[in-house]
Design a protein around this motif. Sequence first.
Motif, short mmCIF file in Angstrom:
data_model
loop_
_atom_site.label_atom_id
_atom_site.label_comp_id
_atom_site.label_asym_id
_atom_site.label_seq_id
_atom_site.Cartn_x
_atom_site.Cartn_y
_atom_site.Cartn_z
N ARG A 38 0.84 -1.20 0.00
CA ARG A 38 0.00 0.00 0.00
C ARG A 38 0.88 1.24 0.00
N GLN A 39 0.27 2.32 -0.45
CA GLN A 39 0.97 3.60 -0.45
C GLN A 39 -0.02 4.69 -0.07
N ALA A 40 0.29 5.36 1.02
CA ALA A 40 -0.52 6.47 1.49
C ALA A 40 0.05 7.76 0.93
N PRO A 41 -0.77 8.80 0.84
CA PRO A 41 -0.28 10.07 0.31
C PRO A 41 0.94 10.58 1.07
N GLY A 42 1.98 10.91 0.32
CA GLY A 42 3.18 11.45 0.93
C GLY A 42 4.07 10.43 1.60
N LYS A 43 3.72 9.17 1.48
CA LYS A 43 4.53 8.10 2.10
C LYS A 43 5.03 7.13 1.06
N GLU A 44 6.04 6.38 1.45
CA GLU A 44 6.57 5.37 0.55
C GLU A 44 5.67 4.12 0.56
N ARG A 45 5.80 3.36 -0.52
CA ARG A 45 5.05 2.13 -0.59
C ARG A 45 5.55 1.17 0.48
N GLU A 46 4.64 0.50 1.16
CA GLU A 46 5.04 -0.43 2.20
C GLU A 46 4.39 -1.79 1.98
N ALA A 47 5.13 -2.82 2.39
CA ALA A 47 4.63 -4.18 2.25
C ALA A 47 3.64 -4.49 3.36
N LEU A 48 2.64 -5.25 3.01
CA LEU A 48 1.63 -5.67 3.99
C LEU A 48 1.68 -7.17 4.23
N ALA A 49 1.68 -7.92 3.16
CA ALA A 49 1.63 -9.37 3.29
C ALA A 49 2.07 -10.00 1.99
N ALA A 50 2.54 -11.21 2.09
CA ALA A 50 2.94 -11.98 0.91
C ALA A 50 2.56 -13.43 1.14
N ILE A 51 2.40 -14.15 0.03
CA ILE A 51 2.06 -15.57 0.13
C ILE A 51 2.90 -16.33 -0.89
N SER A 52 3.50 -17.40 -0.44
CA SER A 52 4.37 -18.18 -1.31
C SER A 52 3.54 -18.98 -2.31
N LYS A 53 4.22 -19.56 -3.27
CA LYS A 53 3.52 -20.38 -4.24
C LYS A 53 2.90 -21.60 -3.58
N TYR A 54 3.39 -21.95 -2.39
CA TYR A 54 2.84 -23.08 -1.65
C TYR A 54 1.69 -22.67 -0.74
N GLY A 55 1.40 -21.36 -0.71
CA GLY A 55 0.30 -20.89 0.13
C GLY A 55 0.69 -20.51 1.54
N ILE A 56 1.97 -20.37 1.79
CA ILE A 56 2.43 -19.99 3.13
C ILE A 56 2.45 -18.47 3.23
N PRO A 57 1.70 -17.91 4.20
CA PRO A 57 1.60 -16.45 4.29
C PRO A 57 2.67 -15.83 5.19
N THR A 58 2.98 -14.61 4.87
CA THR A 58 3.80 -13.76 5.71
C THR A 58 3.07 -12.43 5.84
N VAL A 59 2.94 -11.93 7.06
CA VAL A 59 2.22 -10.68 7.28
C VAL A 59 3.12 -9.73 8.05
N ALA A 60 3.16 -8.49 7.63
CA ALA A 60 3.97 -7.48 8.30
C ALA A 60 3.48 -7.29 9.73
N ALA A 61 4.44 -7.06 10.63
CA ALA A 61 4.12 -6.95 12.05
C ALA A 61 3.12 -5.84 12.33
N TYR A 62 3.22 -4.76 11.55
CA TYR A 62 2.37 -3.61 11.85
C TYR A 62 0.92 -3.80 11.45
N VAL A 63 0.60 -4.86 10.74
CA VAL A 63 -0.81 -5.16 10.43
C VAL A 63 -1.19 -6.57 10.86
N ALA A 64 -0.25 -7.29 11.44
CA ALA A 64 -0.54 -8.65 11.89
C ALA A 64 -1.66 -8.63 12.94
N GLY A 65 -2.53 -9.62 12.83
CA GLY A 65 -3.67 -9.68 13.74
C GLY A 65 -4.88 -8.95 13.18
N ARG A 66 -4.65 -8.09 12.19
CA ARG A 66 -5.77 -7.37 11.57
C ARG A 66 -5.91 -7.74 10.09
#
Length: 122
Positions: A38-66
């Motif tokens: 995501r990219q908010a106005p005036g801010k750099e693009r930031e990663a939120l989450a990714a999922i591997s080809k095997y379906g294994i998720p990774t979620v950034a700490a700052y949005v984890a749980g939400r």
Amino acid sequence: AVELVESGGGSAQAGGSLILSCAASGYDVNGYALGWFRQAPGKEREALAAISKYGIPTVAAYVAGRFSIFKDNAKKILFLQMDNLKDEDTAIYFCAGGADVAAMASRRYPYWGRGTQVTVSS
């Protein structure tokens, strides 16, 4: 040609939920990783989450749980479930593809959607 098209953005109340979708065409969702940024106005693009080809998720700490990421391989759709939304979640949300692994760095993804706007208000 690879095409990633996001949908599901819009306006939401703080504390509410949205689910974003990213439809992939010309792309092997079983062969490569996918991610949400995501990219908010005036801010750099930031990663939120990714999922591997095997379906294994990774979620950034700052949005984890939400936020959570998952995909439907058969339909070639990537999802981002967003709960307990906050005003600071207001941004343009992008899906990305083509990474070898579920990377949280935008430079690892050669393919990008055009984004979908999410606006959260209290």
